[in-house]
Design a protein around this motif. Sequence first.
Motif, PDB file in Angstrom:
ATOM      1  N   ARG A  56     -36.559  26.507  44.961  1.00 36.83           N
ATOM      2  CA  ARG A  56     -36.483  26.654  43.335  1.00 36.83           C
ATOM      3  C   ARG A  56     -38.313  27.806  43.571  1.00 36.83           C
ATOM      4  N   TYR A  59     -38.210  30.723  45.260  1.00 36.45           N
ATOM      5  CA  TYR A  59     -37.796  31.694  43.758  1.00 36.45           C
ATOM      6  C   TYR A  59     -37.917  32.073  42.776  1.00 36.45           C
ATOM      7  N   SER A  67     -38.404  40.203  48.303  1.00 32.06           N
ATOM      8  CA  SER A  67     -36.777  40.574  48.434  1.00 32.06           C
ATOM      9  C   SER A  67     -36.800  42.334  49.221  1.00 32.06           C
ATOM     10  N   SER A 282     -30.946  32.188  51.448  1.00 37.51           N
ATOM     11  CA  SER A 282     -31.321  33.806  51.044  1.00 37.51           C
ATOM     12  C   SER A 282     -32.731  33.909  51.140  1.00 37.51           C
ATOM     13  N   LEU A 307     -29.508  27.088  50.164  1.00 37.06           N
ATOM     14  CA  LEU A 307     -29.005  26.910  49.037  1.00 37.06           C
ATOM     15  C   LEU A 307     -27.937  25.530  49.207  1.00 37.06           C
ATOM     16  N   ALA A 336     -29.000  30.862  42.508  1.00 33.95           N
ATOM     17  CA  ALA A 336     -30.369  31.449  42.343  1.00 33.95           C
ATOM     18  C   ALA A 336     -31.545  30.925  41.449  1.00 33.95           C
ATOM     19  N   HIS A 340     -34.720  37.222  41.012  1.00 38.46           N
ATOM     20  CA  HIS A 340     -33.231  37.669  40.860  1.00 38.46           C
ATOM     21  C   HIS A 340     -32.409  37.126  40.236  1.00 38.46           C
ATOM     22  N   PHE A 341     -32.034  35.735  39.386  1.00 44.82           N
ATOM     23  CA  PHE A 341     -31.243  34.811  39.444  1.00 44.82           C
ATOM     24  C   PHE A 341     -29.996  36.323  39.577  1.00 44.82           C
ATOM     25  N   CYS A 342     -28.756  35.473  39.331  1.00 43.17           N
ATOM     26  CA  CYS A 342     -27.376  36.103  39.762  1.00 43.17           C
ATOM     27  C   CYS A 342     -26.896  36.721  38.438  1.00 43.17           C
TER      28      CYS A 342
END
Length: 393
Positions: A56, A59, A67, A282, A307, A336, A340-342
């Motif tokens: 976490r 991310y 990325s 990821s 994940l 995620a 970049h949370f989905c």
Amino acid sequence: MTTALESPARLTDPELHATGDPHGLWAWMRAHAPVHWQPAGSVPGFWSLTRYEDIRAVYRDAATFSSAHGVLLRGLELGDDPGGGLTLALTDAPRHKQLRSLIGDWFNTRAVRALEGYVRAATRGVLERALDLGSCDFAHDVAGRLSLSVICHILGVPERDHEALYEWTNEAFEAHTSLVAHPRLLEYFEELIFRRMEEPSDDLVGALVNGTVGGDLLTEEEVVLNCENLIGATENGRLALIGGMQAFLEHPQQWQRLREDRVLMSGAIEEILRWTSSATHSMRVATRPVEIRGESIAAGDRVVLWLPSANRDEDVFDDPYRFDIARSPNRHIALAAGEHFCIGSTLARAEMRVLFSELLDTVHRVEPDGPVRRLRSIAVNGPECLPVRLAAA
Ligand code: HEM
């Protein structure tokens, strides 16, 4: 158990994800090697993170963990991802934010609410067809058709072309090539882009063709790669539908519970997301030297976030190997976190809610109807084929 010091290398072997169970290995790594360096083999060397809090934190620190070089491990011979710096998933700030605001409007709560009628009609269509067949492959005949037709609708692919796109996308996935490596798909999107240049329309391809990012139009290559990225990303939506069905087949008492109390639907969706964790990893590349749990990560090092491991972390989830649709709290990280949370999270949840509600309403019985085959991939996991028999209510 395997010799622990050698076994983490197996995580990059698709066979482990297809026929084995990586969860034993991940549990060992969380306990004994939560920040683990894997020297180069078929893929370049990389750090593996397996604990929820570490994953976490990475991310949420997009400045340190980039990325733009790709977000999936690729074979050494392939080099960096060609979409690096060009697609939504593969850009860093500030371009990522600009691109996300262009694409995000098509996936926000309002947009998804407006789509619900389409999702419901498409769901009824695939279920009617599956009921007529009696026995079918839930992965191909139900989940695949549904998720592809929804993303095609958003992109602006005319209904008459959905079937062809479905076939070509399946061929590209089966051949493990990128969608743009598939000549007919590439040609199709080039033509669609050209049409949208001539006559703008209210769909996502139109928005990509005519919208600007940082004051400039996107190049044709950027539009095509972003379309590919979106179609590829829906593979996760498809796998959540299939994995959810499989979880209910394996835990029929949970299906019965949901049938008796629909209030549990939202919790069931979150538990399916946690349980299936269809995005297996990821990847990020460190932009500066950084320490995680005393290990020194150098600038340029690859960091891989597993994940499904985070979503079984015993420090965060009670009894993590139990599928429980009433689990609360359920702070899973399947979609995620951070910048970049989905972007497809609301859509994915809506598709799950509609499909499982329709199944409860219109289908009396769903039964397994043959062996399940799992995907041979280190990027996404779940059933490739889920034979079921459906009987109408
Ligand atoms: C339950 C199903 C889904 C799961 C588990 C899932 C998972 C994820 C994850 C883990 C990421 C982060 C990738 C990374 O940055 O490394 C992500 C990003 C993304 N997802 Fe999903 N996804 C799902 C459904 C969808 C759907 C239906 C779409 C539809 C278009 C979608 C589109 C995207 C896009 C475009 C990104 C990149 C966002 C960005 O970088 O800003 N996803 N998803």
